[in-house]
Design a protein around this motif. Structure first.
Motif, PDB file in Angstrom:
ATOM      1  N   ASP A  19       0.864  -1.182   0.000  1.00 58.24           N
ATOM      2  CA  ASP A  19       0.000   0.000   0.000  1.00 58.24           C
ATOM      3  C   ASP A  19       0.896   1.226   0.000  1.00 58.24           C
ATOM      4  O   ASP A  19       1.892   1.263   0.723  1.00 58.24           O
ATOM      5  N   ASP A  20       0.547   2.224  -0.807  1.00 58.41           N
ATOM      6  CA  ASP A  20       1.380   3.421  -0.887  1.00 58.41           C
ATOM      7  C   ASP A  20       1.193   4.360   0.296  1.00 58.41           C
ATOM      8  O   ASP A  20       1.992   5.255   0.514  1.00 58.41           O
ATOM      9  N   ASP A  21       0.184   4.154   1.124  1.00 58.37           N
ATOM     10  CA  ASP A  21      -0.101   5.005   2.275  1.00 58.37           C
ATOM     11  C   ASP A  21       0.636   4.471   3.507  1.00 58.37           C
ATOM     12  O   ASP A  21       0.297   3.404   4.029  1.00 58.37           O
ATOM     13  N   ALA A  22       1.625   5.246   3.990  1.00 62.48           N
ATOM     14  CA  ALA A  22       2.430   4.825   5.139  1.00 62.48           C
ATOM     15  C   ALA A  22       1.564   4.619   6.378  1.00 62.48           C
ATOM     16  O   ALA A  22       1.813   3.703   7.177  1.00 62.48           O
ATOM     17  N   GLY A  23       0.523   5.431   6.562  1.00 58.23           N
ATOM     18  CA  GLY A  23      -0.364   5.280   7.714  1.00 58.23           C
ATOM     19  C   GLY A  23      -1.118   3.962   7.684  1.00 58.23           C
ATOM     20  O   GLY A  23      -1.285   3.310   8.725  1.00 58.23           O
ATOM     21  N   ILE A  24      -1.563   3.574   6.504  1.00 58.33           N
ATOM     22  CA  ILE A  24      -2.266   2.287   6.351  1.00 58.33           C
ATOM     23  C   ILE A  24      -1.297   1.139   6.625  1.00 58.33           C
ATOM     24  O   ILE A  24      -1.633   0.194   7.348  1.00 58.33           O
ATOM     25  N   LEU A  66      -1.504   1.954  -6.696  1.00 61.92           N
ATOM     26  CA  LEU A  66      -0.106   1.915  -6.274  1.00 61.92           C
ATOM     27  C   LEU A  66       0.695   2.921  -7.089  1.00 61.92           C
ATOM     28  O   LEU A  66       0.309   3.255  -8.214  1.00 61.92           O
ATOM     29  N   PRO A  67       1.822   3.399  -6.573  1.00 59.88           N
ATOM     30  CA  PRO A  67       2.586   4.410  -7.304  1.00 59.88           C
ATOM     31  C   PRO A  67       3.192   3.911  -8.620  1.00 59.88           C
ATOM     32  O   PRO A  67       3.437   4.698  -9.524  1.00 59.88           O
ATOM     33  N   ASP A  68       3.420   2.609  -8.737  1.00 62.88           N
ATOM     34  CA  ASP A  68       4.050   2.078  -9.948  1.00 62.88           C
ATOM     35  C   ASP A  68       3.116   1.127 -10.697  1.00 62.88           C
ATOM     36  O   ASP A  68       3.535   0.123 -11.231  1.00 62.88           O
ATOM     37  N   GLY A  69       1.846   1.458 -10.754  1.00 64.58           N
ATOM     38  CA  GLY A  69       0.858   0.640 -11.458  1.00 64.58           C
ATOM     39  C   GLY A  69      -0.309   0.361 -10.536  1.00 64.58           C
ATOM     40  O   GLY A  69      -0.386   0.882  -9.428  1.00 64.58           O
ATOM     41  N   SER A  70      -1.186  -0.500 -10.988  1.00 62.65           N
ATOM     42  CA  SER A  70      -2.345  -0.819 -10.150  1.00 62.65           C
ATOM     43  C   SER A  70      -2.156  -2.181  -9.487  1.00 62.65           C
ATOM     44  O   SER A  70      -1.382  -3.017  -9.957  1.00 62.65           O
ATOM     45  N   GLY A  71      -2.894  -2.380  -8.409  1.00 65.85           N
ATOM     46  CA  GLY A  71      -2.884  -3.677  -7.758  1.00 65.85           C
ATOM     47  C   GLY A  71      -3.409  -4.765  -8.669  1.00 65.85           C
ATOM     48  O   GLY A  71      -2.961  -5.910  -8.622  1.00 65.85           O
ATOM     49  N   ILE A  72      -4.343  -4.406  -9.535  1.00 67.97           N
ATOM     50  CA  ILE A  72      -4.883  -5.366 -10.508  1.00 67.97           C
ATOM     51  C   ILE A  72      -3.778  -5.807 -11.464  1.00 67.97           C
ATOM     52  O   ILE A  72      -3.667  -6.991 -11.800  1.00 67.97           O
TER      53      ILE A  72
END
Length: 188
Positions: A19-24, A66-72
Motif C-alpha cells: 500500500d502506498d499510504d504509510a499510515g495504512i 499503487l505508485p508504480d501501477g495498479s494492484g490489478i
C-alpha cells in the motif's frame, strides 16, 4: 516491522502488505502483529518484488492504487507463477474492479475503512488456501519422485492397471503372464 523487513525465521505465516499510504501500512502492521502474524510492508509493487520471501504460508494484502501501477496489474503479473493468495484492501474500489479482482482469484475485496473481523477472516481463509496449495505441491513432488523411481516395465504397467484393467488384460496387452503384471507393479 519496518517497510520491506523480512520476518524472523520460525514464524508460521507471513502477511505481505502493499500500500502506498504509510499510515495504512503502519496500522495494518500494528494490527496484524498484535494478532500474532508476521508482517512485511511494502510501499509499491517494485518493493514487493525486491523483498525476500521465505518458504512460509502467506497472503498478500494489496491496494488497487499503487505508485508504480495498479494492484490489478500486479495481480496479473503474479498469476503466471506461484504467489500467495491476494486480498484487496482499497479506498479506490468500484464494482467492475472488484469483479475483475475476484474473477482473477482474489480471496476477498475489502474497502477502507475496513472492519478488523472481516480482514482477519479473509487472512485466515487466504493462509488456509496457501497451506492447501503448498500441501498439494509437496504431494505432487512426492508422487513424481515415486514415479521416477519406477522401472521402465513398471511405468508400462502402471497406466494399464490404474486405468482399470485386470492383471490378465494388462498382461495380454504387454505380452506378459498375468503373474508378471502383478510382479511388475510397485508396492504401495
Amino acid at each position: 516491522m519496518r517497510d520491506a523487513e523480512v520476518p524472523e525465521f520460525g514464524m508460521k505465516s507471513t502477511v505481505y502488505v502493499v500500500d502506498d499510504d504509510a499510515g495504512i501500512r503502519e496500522a495494518l502492521d500494528d494490527m496484524l502483529t498484535l494478532a500474532g502474524m508476521g508482517v512485511v510492508t511494502c510501499a509499491s509493487a517494485s518493493d514487493y518484488f525486491r523483498v525476500p520471501k521465505p518458504d512460509l504460508p502467506s497472503c498478500l494484502i494489496l491496494d488497487v492504487a499503487l505508485p508504480d501501477g495498479s494492484g490489478i496489474e500486479l495481480q496479473q503479473q503474479l498469476s503466471t507463477g506461484d504467489h500467495p493468495p491476494i486480498i484487496f484492501l482499497t479506498g479506490a474500489g468500484d464494482i467492475p474492479t472488484c469483479v475483475r479482482a475476484i474473477r482473477a482469484g482474489a480471496v476477498d475485496f475489502l474497502t477502507k475503512p475496513w472492519r478488523q473481523a472481516d480482514l482477519l477472516a479473509a487472512i485466515e481463509t487466504a493462509i488456509a488456501q496457501d497451506c492447501h496449495v503448498r500441501a498439494e505441491r509437496v504431494e505432487c513432488m512426492r508422487l513424481k519422485h515415486r514415479h521416477f523411481c519406477l522401472t521402465p516395465r513398471e511405468r508400462e504397467v502402471l497406466p494399464l492397471v490404474v486405468g482399470g484393467l485386470l492383471n490378465k488384460e494388462a498382461a495380454a496387452m504387454l505380452a506378459l503372464s498375468s503373474r508378471g503384471v502383478g510382479l511388475a507393479m510397485p508396492a504401495a
